[in-house]
Design a protein around this motif. Structure first.
Motif, PDB file in Angstrom:
ATOM      1  N   TYR A  77      16.713   5.659   3.188  1.00 26.21           N
ATOM      2  CA  TYR A  77      15.726   4.692   3.674  1.00 26.21           C
ATOM      3  C   TYR A  77      14.298   5.216   3.505  1.00 26.21           C
ATOM      4  CZ  TYR A  77      13.858   0.959   6.642  1.00 26.21           C
ATOM      5  OH  TYR A  77      13.172  -0.137   7.111  1.00 26.21           O
ATOM      6  N   GLN A  78      14.096   6.523   3.665  1.00 20.00           N
ATOM      7  CA  GLN A  78      12.757   7.087   3.504  1.00 20.00           C
ATOM      8  C   GLN A  78      12.266   6.929   2.066  1.00 20.00           C
ATOM      9  OE1 GLN A  78      12.866  11.136   4.979  1.00 20.00           O
ATOM     10  NE2 GLN A  78      12.197  10.488   7.015  1.00 20.00           N
ATOM     11  N   GLU A  79      13.142   7.177   1.101  1.00 18.02           N
ATOM     12  CA  GLU A  79      12.752   7.006  -0.304  1.00 18.02           C
ATOM     13  C   GLU A  79      12.453   5.537  -0.597  1.00 18.02           C
ATOM     14  OE1 GLU A  79      14.889   7.170  -4.579  1.00 18.02           O
ATOM     15  OE2 GLU A  79      15.130   8.995  -3.373  1.00 18.02           O
ATOM     16  N   PHE A  80      13.247   4.660  -0.013  1.00 15.67           N
ATOM     17  CA  PHE A  80      13.040   3.219  -0.136  1.00 15.67           C
ATOM     18  C   PHE A  80      11.643   2.840   0.359  1.00 15.67           C
ATOM     19  CE2 PHE A  80      13.628  -0.946   2.155  1.00 15.67           C
ATOM     20  CZ  PHE A  80      13.780  -1.760   1.038  1.00 15.67           C
ATOM     21  N   GLN A  81      11.252   3.364   1.525  1.00 16.42           N
ATOM     22  CA  GLN A  81       9.935   3.063   2.076  1.00 16.42           C
ATOM     23  C   GLN A  81       8.815   3.713   1.256  1.00 16.42           C
ATOM     24  OE1 GLN A  81      10.202   4.115   6.325  1.00 16.42           O
ATOM     25  NE2 GLN A  81      10.253   1.917   6.737  1.00 16.42           N
ATOM     26  N   ARG A  82       9.055   4.918   0.727  1.00 16.04           N
ATOM     27  CA  ARG A  82       8.038   5.569  -0.106  1.00 16.04           C
ATOM     28  C   ARG A  82       7.729   4.725  -1.340  1.00 16.04           C
ATOM     29  NH1 ARG A  82      10.484  10.574   1.412  1.00 16.04           N
ATOM     30  NH2 ARG A  82      11.816  10.523  -0.444  1.00 16.04           N
ATOM     31  N   GLN A  83       8.774   4.118  -1.915  1.00 16.05           N
ATOM     32  CA  GLN A  83       8.560   3.263  -3.070  1.00 16.05           C
ATOM     33  C   GLN A  83       7.710   2.045  -2.697  1.00 16.05           C
ATOM     34  OE1 GLN A  83       9.003   3.525  -6.198  1.00 16.05           O
ATOM     35  NE2 GLN A  83       8.650   1.404  -6.859  1.00 16.05           N
ATOM     36  N   LEU A  84       7.993   1.446  -1.545  1.00 18.99           N
ATOM     37  CA  LEU A  84       7.218   0.287  -1.097  1.00 18.99           C
ATOM     38  C   LEU A  84       5.755   0.663  -0.837  1.00 18.99           C
ATOM     39  CD1 LEU A  84       9.777  -1.344   1.349  1.00 18.99           C
ATOM     40  CD2 LEU A  84       9.013  -2.292  -0.828  1.00 18.99           C
ATOM     41  N   ILE A  85       5.549   1.820  -0.218  1.00 18.97           N
ATOM     42  CA  ILE A  85       4.181   2.288   0.040  1.00 18.97           C
ATOM     43  C   ILE A  85       3.461   2.564  -1.275  1.00 18.97           C
ATOM     44  CG2 ILE A  85       2.824   4.186   1.010  1.00 18.97           C
ATOM     45  CD1 ILE A  85       5.024   4.364   3.212  1.00 18.97           C
ATOM     46  N   GLY A  86       4.195   3.122  -2.237  1.00 23.02           N
ATOM     47  CA  GLY A  86       3.616   3.360  -3.557  1.00 23.02           C
ATOM     48  C   GLY A  86       3.195   2.057  -4.228  1.00 23.02           C
ATOM     49  N   GLU A  87       4.008   1.020  -4.066  1.00 20.32           N
ATOM     50  CA  GLU A  87       3.651  -0.288  -4.628  1.00 20.32           C
ATOM     51  C   GLU A  87       2.395  -0.844  -3.969  1.00 20.32           C
ATOM     52  OE1 GLU A  87       6.892  -3.050  -4.634  1.00 20.32           O
ATOM     53  OE2 GLU A  87       8.284  -1.628  -5.526  1.00 20.32           O
ATOM     54  N   LEU A  88       2.277  -0.641  -2.663  1.00 21.52           N
ATOM     55  CA  LEU A  88       1.075  -1.088  -1.964  1.00 21.52           C
ATOM     56  C   LEU A  88      -0.165  -0.399  -2.539  1.00 21.52           C
ATOM     57  CD1 LEU A  88       1.891  -1.374   1.844  1.00 21.52           C
ATOM     58  CD2 LEU A  88       0.912  -3.136   0.374  1.00 21.52           C
ATOM     59  N   ARG A  89      -0.049   0.914  -2.791  1.00 23.45           N
ATOM     60  CA  ARG A  89      -1.183   1.639  -3.366  1.00 23.45           C
ATOM     61  C   ARG A  89      -1.511   1.091  -4.755  1.00 23.45           C
ATOM     62  NH1 ARG A  89       1.525   6.599  -1.478  1.00 23.45           N
ATOM     63  NH2 ARG A  89       0.549   7.273   0.466  1.00 23.45           N
ATOM     64  N   GLU A  90      -0.475   0.848  -5.560  1.00 23.13           N
ATOM     65  CA  GLU A  90      -0.706   0.312  -6.903  1.00 23.13           C
ATOM     66  C   GLU A  90      -1.392  -1.048  -6.851  1.00 23.13           C
ATOM     67  OE1 GLU A  90       2.171   1.098 -10.301  1.00 23.13           O
ATOM     68  OE2 GLU A  90       3.502   1.166  -8.556  1.00 23.13           O
ATOM     69  N   SER A  91      -1.013  -1.861  -5.870  1.00 17.98           N
ATOM     70  CA  SER A  91      -1.586  -3.207  -5.774  1.00 17.98           C
ATOM     71  C   SER A  91      -3.069  -3.174  -5.449  1.00 17.98           C
ATOM     72  CB  SER A  91      -0.838  -4.021  -4.709  1.00 17.98           C
ATOM     73  OG  SER A  91      -1.165  -3.583  -3.404  1.00 17.98           O
ATOM     74  N   ARG A  92      -3.549  -2.023  -4.967  1.00 18.86           N
ATOM     75  CA  ARG A  92      -4.964  -1.888  -4.610  1.00 18.86           C
ATOM     76  C   ARG A  92      -5.723  -1.004  -5.587  1.00 18.86           C
ATOM     77  NH1 ARG A  92      -3.529  -0.962   1.813  1.00 18.86           N
ATOM     78  NH2 ARG A  92      -2.854  -3.096   2.213  1.00 18.86           N
ATOM     79  N   SER A  93      -5.079  -0.642  -6.685  1.00 17.21           N
ATOM     80  CA  SER A  93      -5.710   0.253  -7.650  1.00 17.21           C
ATOM     81  C   SER A  93      -6.901  -0.417  -8.319  1.00 17.21           C
ATOM     82  CB  SER A  93      -4.700   0.679  -8.724  1.00 17.21           C
ATOM     83  OG  SER A  93      -3.669   1.458  -8.170  1.00 17.21           O
ATOM     84  N   SER A  94      -8.002   0.316  -8.407  1.00 18.41           N
ATOM     85  CA  SER A  94      -9.199  -0.161  -9.091  1.00 18.41           C
ATOM     86  C   SER A  94      -9.284   0.550 -10.441  1.00 18.41           C
ATOM     87  CB  SER A  94     -10.433   0.169  -8.259  1.00 18.41           C
ATOM     88  OG  SER A  94     -10.720   1.556  -8.340  1.00 18.41           O
ATOM     89  N   PRO A  95     -10.208   0.130 -11.312  1.00 20.51           N
ATOM     90  CA  PRO A  95     -10.388   0.855 -12.576  1.00 20.51           C
ATOM     91  C   PRO A  95     -10.634   2.344 -12.373  1.00 20.51           C
ATOM     92  CG  PRO A  95     -11.535  -1.241 -12.676  1.00 20.51           C
ATOM     93  CD  PRO A  95     -11.025  -1.099 -11.263  1.00 20.51           C
ATOM     94  N   LEU A  96     -11.233   2.725 -11.240  1.00 23.58           N
ATOM     95  CA  LEU A  96     -11.483   4.143 -10.978  1.00 23.58           C
ATOM     96  C   LEU A  96     -10.177   4.921 -10.841  1.00 23.58           C
ATOM     97  CD1 LEU A  96     -14.417   3.842  -8.409  1.00 23.58           C
ATOM     98  CD2 LEU A  96     -14.554   4.538 -10.815  1.00 23.58           C
ATOM     99  N   GLN A  97      -9.182   4.315 -10.160  1.00 24.00           N
ATOM    100  CA  GLN A  97      -7.886   4.989 -10.037  1.00 24.00           C
ATOM    101  C   GLN A  97      -7.084   4.897 -11.336  1.00 24.00           C
ATOM    102  OE1 GLN A  97      -8.537   2.674  -7.066  1.00 24.00           O
ATOM    103  NE2 GLN A  97      -9.668   4.487  -6.425  1.00 24.00           N
ATOM    104  N   LEU A  98      -7.129   3.733 -11.983  1.00 26.85           N
ATOM    105  CA  LEU A  98      -6.343   3.528 -13.209  1.00 26.85           C
ATOM    106  C   LEU A  98      -6.846   4.412 -14.351  1.00 26.85           C
ATOM    107  CD1 LEU A  98      -5.960  -0.352 -13.104  1.00 26.85           C
ATOM    108  CD2 LEU A  98      -4.233   1.359 -12.538  1.00 26.85           C
ATOM    109  N   LYS A  99      -8.132   4.756 -14.316  1.00 29.94           N
ATOM    110  CA  LYS A  99      -8.705   5.603 -15.364  1.00 29.94           C
ATOM    111  C   LYS A  99      -7.976   6.935 -15.455  1.00 29.94           C
ATOM    112  CE  LYS A  99     -11.877   6.899 -18.365  1.00 29.94           C
ATOM    113  NZ  LYS A  99     -11.941   6.298 -19.718  1.00 29.94           N
ATOM    114  N   ALA A 100      -7.502   7.441 -14.324  1.00 26.22           N
ATOM    115  CA  ALA A 100      -6.854   8.756 -14.295  1.00 26.22           C
ATOM    116  C   ALA A 100      -5.520   8.762 -15.021  1.00 26.22           C
ATOM    117  CB  ALA A 100      -6.663   9.207 -12.848  1.00 26.22           C
TER     118      ALA A 100
END
Length: 299
Positions: free
Chosen positions: A73-96
């Motif tokens: 379940y923890q890995e499941f939630q980590r994936q969801l949290i990771g998706e949340l971060r991706e959904s808020r990625s700006s060009p500054l983060q994507l540049k990396a």
């Protein structure tokens, strides 16, 4: 470790649950439905809270996340949290993490990537979903209202300009929210609101969707990305398009292609009526097609 893949990158939890739905038990399907109903926030709670909300035991939830590819379940939630971060990625983060390829052949490489995303869209957006959206936009009894975000409103405007030439009762909402009530007062239950909202989603569009869904209750069509705008919870139809093209800037090429396909088919569904409107439209233009501007100015 979580590993489901798809063309264009890692599959989201949403995509994985839907893909595996046929293999789930009744209890597991209940868990999946609860997660999707308030995605991704519905599973960002303790396993005990999710069990209480769904009426399913904690061990059943553990089996569910294992069946869809997670170690726990923890890995499941980590994936969801990771998706949340991706959904808020700006060009500054994507540049990396961008992959530009050869500088000498960048245009050709970019065109290849764009073609791959369009091909991905053709496989991820079912024809049945396209047809449902098409039927709404082509129905002359329905008024169509459109709006997009900072960049995507250009696509909403593009669609509205073409639809207005094909059929009546098409309204592109102005950018100033203070001017929205005038159009919303005319919105009926049988009408259609089309919203474009891609990652780094806009709060004002979500507020608009929430108000419209509760008070005007038209059919809401959301055009978004795989991470899903929060507007999805208020929408009747959600079209998720690929936007990640491995550069600092997301692509809207799939949104343009999807909209162009709609324009073609809306006109074809009732070409006789569309032809008559186009002919009348051209007669009212200041410079009718085929007439030189100089000749028009000499009059």
């Amino acid at each position: 470790m979580y590993s489901p893949k798809r063309s264009g990158g890692m599959a989201t939890v949403r995509e994985t649950i839907r893909r595996e739905s046929a293999n789930l038990t009744v209890s597991e399907r209940k868990i999946g439905d609860a997660v999707l109903a308030d995605y991704p926030f519905g599973a960002l709670q303790t396993i005990q809270e999710l069990a209480e909300r769904t009426g399913v035991s904690a061990p059943s939830i553990t089996r569910f996340v294992g069946k869809i590819g997670f170690a726990g379940y923890q890995e499941f939630q980590r994936q969801l949290i990771g998706e949340l971060r991706e959904s808020r990625s700006s060009p500054l983060q994507l540049k990396a993490t961008e992959k530009l390829g050869s500088a000498n052949a960048f245009l050709a490489d970019y065109a290849r990537r764009a073609a791959e995303r369009i091909h991905e869209m053709s496989g991820s957006v079912p024809q049945e979903q396209f047809d449902r959206v098409l039927a709404l936009l082509a129905d002359p009894a329905r008024a169509v209202f459109l709006l997009g975000g900072r960049a995507s409103d250009n696509i909403a405007a593009f669609l509205s300009v073409h639809l207005k030439q094909i059929r009546p009762k098409v309204h592109h909402l102005p950018p100033n929210p203070e001017h929205w009530p005038d159009l919303l007062l005319s919105m009926r239950k049988q009408d259609v609101l089309v919203l474009f909202d891609f990652r780094r989603y806009q709060r004002d569009l979500e507020s608009l969707a929430e108000i419209v869904a509760s008070q005007c209750r038209p059919s809401i069509v959301l055009i978004t990305d795989k991470w899903m705008s929060p507007i999805a919870r208020h929408s009747d139809h959600v079209v998720a398009l690929p936007i990640d093209i491995e550069t600092a800037w997301d692509t809207l090429v799939c949104a343009i292609a999807f909209v162009e396909a709609l324009i073609v088919k809306v006109s074809e569904l009732n070409w006789a009526t569309a032809k008559e409107r186009l002919e009348a439209w051209d007669k009212l233009r200041l410079v009718p097609p085929g007439k030189p501007l100089e000749e028009q100015n000499d009059r």
